[in-house]
Enzyme design. Structure first.
Site, short mmCIF file in Angstrom:
data_model
loop_
_atom_site.label_atom_id
_atom_site.label_comp_id
_atom_site.label_asym_id
_atom_site.label_seq_id
_atom_site.Cartn_x
_atom_site.Cartn_y
_atom_site.Cartn_z
N HIS A 19 -6.63 68.37 -12.91
CA HIS A 19 -7.77 68.27 -11.99
C HIS A 19 -7.79 69.45 -11.02
O HIS A 19 -8.84 70.05 -10.77
CB HIS A 19 -7.71 66.97 -11.16
N LYS A 43 -12.06 50.60 -15.12
CA LYS A 43 -10.63 50.86 -14.97
C LYS A 43 -10.03 49.93 -13.93
O LYS A 43 -10.71 49.49 -13.01
CB LYS A 43 -10.39 52.32 -14.55
N ARG A 93 -11.08 67.94 -21.84
CA ARG A 93 -9.73 68.15 -22.37
C ARG A 93 -9.75 68.38 -23.87
O ARG A 93 -8.92 69.11 -24.39
CB ARG A 93 -8.84 66.94 -22.05
N SER A 131 -4.63 61.00 -16.01
CA SER A 131 -4.13 60.09 -14.97
C SER A 131 -3.51 58.85 -15.59
O SER A 131 -2.47 58.37 -15.14
CB SER A 131 -5.27 59.70 -14.02
#
Length: 162
Positions: A19, A43, A93, A131
């Site tokens: 990040h 989440k 990514r 994460s």
């Protein structure tokens, strides 16, 4: 002259070095950048919004031109309109991120036509850092210090080991 104000959104649970790389690169392109910590209803976060904001602020305290804020609800398009932002920065990514990110870009532009989404590909060293992978590794006692800033290492130790 049309001024571009850029924002980088994410749940940042926790913020990673990947990040930080995207943040620095986007700031260098746009001159300034707001990092917007947002909830994600799909989440189950480890850190609260306030904790995520504090960690982002600690990780970015020495970065000129970067500010951190929190949005607690509503559409991103509404936040952009209200605060005068017109560029959404997103990191990619891998190819698996593309459908999700393109869908979000479509909806953001549908709700706010002035919004443009700009994608930054992850550098090879950060392509596999997420994460969720960091949180999982810490739960098993792994050292994640190469993937997150020192303030996050300390926060994870307190959160996961107490």
């Amino acid at each position: 002259m049309n001024t571009k104000k850029a924002i980088y959104t994410g749940s940042f649970d926790p913020i990673t070095n990947g990040h930080l790389d995207i943040i620095r690169r986007a700031r260098d392109v746009f001159g300034t950048l707001r990092v917007l910590v947002i909830p994600n209803g799909t989440k189950n976060p480890l850190f609260t919004l306030a904790e995520r904001r504090a960690l982002a602020e600690q990780a970015l305290f020495a970065e000129p031109g970067v500010t951190v804020a929190v949005a607690v609800g509503g559409l991103l398009a509404d936040y952009l309109k209200e605060c005068g932002y017109n560029v959404i920065v997103r990191g990619l990514r891998s190819a698996q991120d593309v459908p999700h990110e393109f869908t979000n870009a479509y909806y953001n532009q549908s709700f706010y036509p002035e919004a443009e989404t700009v994608f930054f590909p992850a550098r090879p060293e950060w392509m596999f850092v997420s994460s969720s992978a960091v949180r999982e590794a810490v739960r098993y006692g792994a050292d994640v210090s190469r993937w997150v800033p020192p303030c996050v290492v300390r926060a994870l130790a307190k959160k996961c080991c107490n």
